[in-house]
Design a protein around this motif. Structure first.
Motif, short mmCIF file in Angstrom:
data_model
loop_
_atom_site.label_atom_id
_atom_site.label_comp_id
_atom_site.label_asym_id
_atom_site.label_seq_id
_atom_site.Cartn_x
_atom_site.Cartn_y
_atom_site.Cartn_z
N PHE A 17 0.85 -1.20 0.00
CA PHE A 17 0.00 0.00 0.00
C PHE A 17 0.89 1.25 0.00
CE2 PHE A 17 -2.78 -3.25 1.85
CZ PHE A 17 -3.86 -3.12 1.01
N ILE A 18 1.10 1.76 -1.19
CA ILE A 18 1.98 2.91 -1.38
C ILE A 18 1.64 3.53 -2.73
CG2 ILE A 18 3.81 1.53 -2.46
CD1 ILE A 18 5.88 3.31 -1.10
N ASP A 19 1.97 4.77 -2.92
CA ASP A 19 1.77 5.40 -4.21
C ASP A 19 2.71 4.77 -5.24
OD1 ASP A 19 0.92 7.72 -6.02
OD2 ASP A 19 3.10 7.95 -5.96
N GLY A 20 2.16 4.41 -6.42
CA GLY A 20 2.95 3.73 -7.44
C GLY A 20 4.12 4.54 -7.94
N ARG A 21 3.93 5.84 -8.10
CA ARG A 21 5.01 6.71 -8.59
C ARG A 21 6.13 6.80 -7.56
NH1 ARG A 21 5.42 11.37 -12.23
NH2 ARG A 21 7.66 11.71 -12.32
N ASP B 16 10.62 -7.60 -15.03
CA ASP B 16 10.56 -8.03 -16.43
C ASP B 16 9.31 -7.49 -17.13
OD1 ASP B 16 12.92 -9.79 -16.24
OD2 ASP B 16 11.63 -10.97 -14.91
N VAL B 17 8.23 -7.38 -16.38
CA VAL B 17 6.98 -6.86 -16.93
C VAL B 17 6.36 -5.91 -15.90
CG1 VAL B 17 4.66 -7.40 -17.80
CG2 VAL B 17 6.55 -8.98 -18.23
N VAL B 18 5.92 -4.74 -16.37
CA VAL B 18 5.21 -3.78 -15.51
C VAL B 18 3.88 -3.43 -16.18
CG1 VAL B 18 5.23 -1.48 -14.49
CG2 VAL B 18 7.35 -2.81 -14.58
N PHE B 19 2.79 -3.66 -15.46
CA PHE B 19 1.46 -3.26 -15.91
C PHE B 19 1.11 -1.93 -15.24
CE2 PHE B 19 1.36 -7.85 -16.43
CZ PHE B 19 0.66 -8.03 -17.62
N ILE B 20 0.93 -0.88 -16.05
CA ILE B 20 0.48 0.41 -15.51
C ILE B 20 -1.04 0.40 -15.59
CG2 ILE B 20 0.64 2.92 -15.70
CD1 ILE B 20 3.27 2.48 -17.27
N ASN B 21 -1.67 -0.06 -14.52
CA ASN B 21 -3.11 -0.29 -14.52
C ASN B 21 -3.83 0.82 -13.75
OD1 ASN B 21 -5.38 -1.87 -15.22
ND2 ASN B 21 -5.44 -2.72 -13.15
N THR B 22 -3.52 2.06 -14.09
CA THR B 22 -4.15 3.21 -13.44
C THR B 22 -5.23 3.78 -14.37
OG1 THR B 22 -2.50 4.71 -14.38
CG2 THR B 22 -2.04 3.81 -12.21
N PRO B 23 -6.17 4.57 -13.82
CA PRO B 23 -7.19 5.20 -14.67
C PRO B 23 -6.57 6.19 -15.65
CG PRO B 23 -7.88 5.20 -12.37
CD PRO B 23 -6.44 4.77 -12.39
N GLU B 24 -7.39 6.64 -16.61
CA GLU B 24 -6.93 7.60 -17.61
C GLU B 24 -6.40 8.87 -16.92
OE1 GLU B 24 -6.95 7.00 -20.83
OE2 GLU B 24 -8.12 5.16 -20.85
N PHE C 43 1.46 9.23 -14.14
CA PHE C 43 1.80 7.89 -14.61
C PHE C 43 1.88 7.81 -16.14
CE2 PHE C 43 -0.10 7.24 -10.43
CZ PHE C 43 0.83 6.42 -9.83
N TYR C 44 1.78 8.95 -16.80
CA TYR C 44 1.78 8.97 -18.27
C TYR C 44 2.77 10.00 -18.81
CZ TYR C 44 -2.54 6.27 -17.84
OH TYR C 44 -3.47 5.31 -17.53
N ASP D 42 16.95 -5.91 -18.61
CA ASP D 42 17.48 -5.57 -19.93
C ASP D 42 16.44 -5.71 -21.03
OD1 ASP D 42 19.92 -4.96 -18.87
OD2 ASP D 42 20.78 -6.95 -19.24
N ASN D 43 15.63 -6.75 -20.97
CA ASN D 43 14.58 -6.96 -21.97
C ASN D 43 13.19 -6.71 -21.40
OD1 ASN D 43 16.49 -7.71 -23.92
ND2 ASN D 43 16.49 -9.84 -23.21
N GLY D 44 13.14 -5.89 -20.33
CA GLY D 44 11.88 -5.64 -19.66
C GLY D 44 10.91 -4.81 -20.50
N ILE D 45 9.63 -5.02 -20.27
CA ILE D 45 8.59 -4.29 -21.00
C ILE D 45 7.59 -3.68 -20.02
CG2 ILE D 45 8.78 -5.84 -22.99
CD1 ILE D 45 6.12 -7.09 -22.11
N CYS D 46 6.89 -2.66 -20.48
CA CYS D 46 5.79 -2.09 -19.71
C CYS D 46 4.59 -1.95 -20.62
CB CYS D 46 6.17 -0.75 -19.08
SG CYS D 46 6.34 0.60 -20.25
N ALA D 47 3.40 -1.92 -20.04
CA ALA D 47 2.18 -1.85 -20.83
C ALA D 47 1.15 -0.99 -20.13
CB ALA D 47 1.63 -3.26 -21.06
N LEU D 48 0.34 -0.31 -20.93
CA LEU D 48 -0.78 0.48 -20.41
C LEU D 48 -1.87 0.53 -21.47
CD1 LEU D 48 -0.70 3.59 -21.85
CD2 LEU D 48 1.37 3.68 -20.48
#
Length: 769
Positions: free
Chosen positions: A351-355, A366-374, A383-384, A398-404
């Motif tokens: 429980f902490i602020d994501g930023r 390796d993978v980060v899901f940015i699952n915040t509102p618009e 977050f954008y 090194d080969n990490g990805i993020c998605a939103l």
């Protein structure tokens, strides 16, 4: 005098509480949109300004029973607030013609005028009445400063008490009941001193009212919340709704499914085995080996469950709002509750602020899901931005990805949505080596640190999926073929790349994405305010400077025309009015600026932001106290004028230096030191704002010889300046011009006051005495 001071303190305390509650209420109704904050604050201050102008006219004329009238108003304010709040909630249905529609922006103005203005006008009217009632001595600045200090001290206490105590313990109507009893006590004290009633009888009556009303307050709160929900979502029935420290959370239960809403905006359903499963598997198959996974938001959205099917070593889930998670857990069915309990043994919930977490933690994901509102507010926009993506990049392997995901429409992108998605796409491209966009109900953006990692080939993704031996229920990887249809991908990419040179990058200091969201809101609600938004977007700093220069000439010119030379005192009044107007603008503008920058550096630490407001009020009270001492000890008006001149040049110098302070703070690694510097900055800004009001009031009252009128007209100028400061800074200056240009504009505004003050013949003649 003591009763007047206590009552002024109570009004300052209650005013800030009511302002915070109305802000949170309108944020709920208008989906947490940033425009709501600037608009509500602006119209609140406009109403208070009008009240101050009315009070200036009548304070000196009402001599008989003026104190009686004042304390009737005091009680009326505290009685009127819960009535107006209740009426606001139950009247929402009258503003909605179609279920589920966005409320038009101009409805916000209408509701503020109907349900806030009566309260604001009375509050504004009371300040000059307090000053007139407290008139026992000739040093007018001391009287005005005392009342100003009392109200500021009350607001300071309210900011601290609400943020750290009340917000998690009492609902809005319980708070209103307590304030009503305190107002009754103030009235009792006054009439007791006037020997109009017996003390014991009134105290017993107040206690009886409290005992009868307080238990019913929660019932009224829940009934009005239900009426508000029905206006938006009937016939769906509300299961439970709470106001947490950060947002309003509502749960709707039907057909063994939970729908989760925050600020009356749909977020996700539980269970939802289709939507998030497809999205999650698409992202996870992009990564060669998703061992460490980070999910920012959405612990129960279904993404975490999909991640478990790839047998990762570690899954971290970040949630800001603990009560939000607890409310969802509370309303899960027993079988779902047991299912999540078993599945989430390998999930670490923080429980902490994501930023703030991204800024401070050291784990490589390796993978980060940015699952915040618009990003429809400055808080969510963090977050954008290119700044966040750079911080996130350092936390990827090194080969990490993020998605939103971003709002879209299948097979069609309108002008506003296209511009919004272009901003997100090109902001990602500014940081990451490879970015692909996948069309759908929402556009999925996938970004990677290196090239040749991401794939839009369905066959390759199906191969990766089956090689890992993933078992994901009814999910079939063949669905990648229609999702990644080449023509649709190429068409979307062509639209996103078109006219790339005209696209502005979304940054912490220039949050253009959330301003574009205003266009989307305007489109979805049918507000037809595009011309206004287009006009504000074309404003540049040079335009503002030109307007200020023209206004300075207008105010100074009459004082140099010989026919008016004998009346220079009268022509000095508009300059004093402008000084307080610019101070009100600057005070609100700098406060919003510092809160915005604090969020960008530390993340959305709500309690600390509330404390910043309290610190500003502390500085305001300290400045007022300092000014009162100067007035009391001053042997001439010349000394008071010199102190005012020093304050007037200090504010623009501080404004011009703020961007450099902020740039320096981001390079400091010692968090405690940054907190200390912020504390000093906010307090100094409040101090310089608070010191001017009593000094200016003393100078103006010595010209008018009417303390009620002078305090009222300056209160009007102060709140009117704060109105424009809130509306301008919170709505378009920061998102359109950026924080640096905003700080310079605020500085130029106060610099104009300084130039007017030192150039006035009246000032020159007074200093030479």
């Amino acid at each position: 005098m003591i009763t007047i001071i206590f009552s002024a303190f109570l009004i300052g305390y209650s005013t800030l509480l009511y302002q915070i509650i109305f802000l949170r209420e309108f944020l709920t109704i208008y989906y947490g949109n940033e425009l709501c904050i600037g608009t509500v604050l602006a119209l609140w201050l406009l109403g208070t300004s009008i009240g101050g102008a009315i009070g200036a006219k009548i304070a000196g004329r009402i001599k008989n029973n003026r104190d009686h009238f004042l304390f009737i108003l005091l009680f009326l304010v505290h009685l009127l607030f819960p009535v107006l709040l209740f009426c606001l909630r139950i009247s929402i249905k009258a503003f909605i013609t179609t279920k589920g529609e966005y409320l038009p922006i101009y409805y916000l103005f209408a509701q503020c005028l109907i349900f806030m203005f009566p309260l604001n006008i009375i509050i504004g009217l009371m300040f000059p009445m307090f000053c007139a009632s407290a008139k026992k001595r000739t040093d007018y600045g001391f009287i005005v400063g005392t009342i100003y200090l009392s109200e500021s001290a009350g607001a300071l206490c309210a900011g601290i008490i609400f943020t750290f105590i009340l917000v998690d313990r009492l609902d809005y109507f319980q708070i209103a009941t307590i304030q009503l009893v305190l107002a009754a006590i103030a009235v009792i004290l006054y009439f007791y001193r006037e020997k109009r009633a017996k003390k014991t009888l009134f105290i017993l009556f107040a206690l009886l009212c409290f005992i009868l009303i307080f238990p019913a307050a929660s019932w009224v709160d829940q009934k009005s919340i239900t009426r508000r929900w029905d206006a938006f979502f009937s016939p769906l029935s509300l299961t439970e709704s709470i106001d947490t420290r950060y947002q309003n959370v509502a749960i709707c239960s039907h057909d063994k499914q939970l729908d989760v809403y925050t600020n009356l905006k749909y977020r996700f359903s539980i269970p939802d085995p289709y939507t998030n499963e497809i999205y999650s598997q698409l992202i996870l198959c992009q990564c060669e080996k998703p061992d460490n996974i980070l999910l920012i938001g959405g612990v129960y959205s279904g993404i975490a469950k999909a991640c478990l099917s790839h047998h990762p070593k570690k899954i971290d889930v970040i949630e800001l709002d603990k009560k939000y998670v607890q409310l969802i857990e509370k309303n899960l069915s027993p079988d779902l509750k047991n299912f999540f309990k078993q599945k989430q043994k390998n999930i670490s919930l923080k429980f902490i602020d994501g930023r703030f977490y991204i800024k401070t933690q050291k784990t490589l994901y390796d993978v980060v899901f940015i699952n915040t509102p618009e990003p429809d507010s400055a808080m969510l926009n963090r977050f954008y931005t290119v700044n966040f993506f750079r911080e996130l990049k350092t936390n990827l392997s090194d080969n990490g990805i993020c998605a939103l995901k971003a709002i879209s429409a299948p097979n069609y992108i309108g002008d506003e949505i296209q511009r919004y998605n272009k901003t997100i796409y090109h902001t990602l491209k500014e940081v990451f080596a490879d970015v692909i966009a996948v069309p759908g109900e929402k556009i999925t953006f996938i970004a990677c640190k290196n090239k040749n990692i991401l794939s839009a080939d369905p066959a390759e993704l199906i191969k990766r999926y089956r090689k890992r031996g993933v078992t994901a229920g009814q999910f079939s990887p063949e669905i990648f073929y229609p999702i990644l249809e080449p023509d649709r991908l190429q068409s979307l990419e062509a639209k996103l790349r078109a006219k790339a040179s005209s696209i502005r990058i979304n940054t912490d200091t220039n949050p253009i994405a959330y301003y574009i969201n205003l266009y989307l809101w305007d489109t979805f609600s049918g507000s037809k305010l595009h011309p206004v938004l287009n006009f504000t977007e074309k404003i540049r700093p040079i335009h503002v400077v030109f307007v200020l220069a023209a206004l300075m000439c207008f105010l100074l010119l009459p004082q140099f025309i010989k026919p008016f030379s004998r009346k220079n005192n009268n022509f000095f009044k508009p300059i004093l009015y402008w000084i307080i107007f610019s101070t009100g603008f600057t005070g609100m503008g700098i406060e919003l600026f510092l809160i915005f920058m604090f969020q960008n550096i530390f993340g959305y630490l709500y309690s600390m932001i509330g404390f910043i407001v309290a610190l500003f009020m502390f500085g305001l009270a300290a400045g007022s106290l300092m000014a009162m001492r100067c007035v009391k000890r001053a042997k001439s008006e010349s000394f008071i004028l010199k102190i005012l001149i020093i304050a007037e040049i200090s504010i623009p110098l501080l404004s011009f230096s703020l961007p450099f302070f902020m740039a320096g703070l981001t390079s400091i690694s010692n968090t405690a030191l940054i907190y200390i510097i912020f504390t000093v900055l906010v307090s100094v800004c409040g101090f310089l704002t608070g010191i001017e009001f009593p000094l200016t009031a003393h100078l103006l009252t010595n010209i008018n010889k009417d303390i009620g009128f002078s305090s009222g007209i300056l209160s009007n100028a102060d709140h009117l300046g704060a109105f424009f400061g809130s509306l301008a800074v919170g709505t378009f200056l920061i998102p359109i011009l950026g924080t640096t240009a905003t700080a310079y504009i605020i500085g130029f505004l106060n610099l104009s006051s300084f130039i007017l003050l030192v150039s006035s013949p009246f000032s020159i003649r007074l200093i030479k005495k």
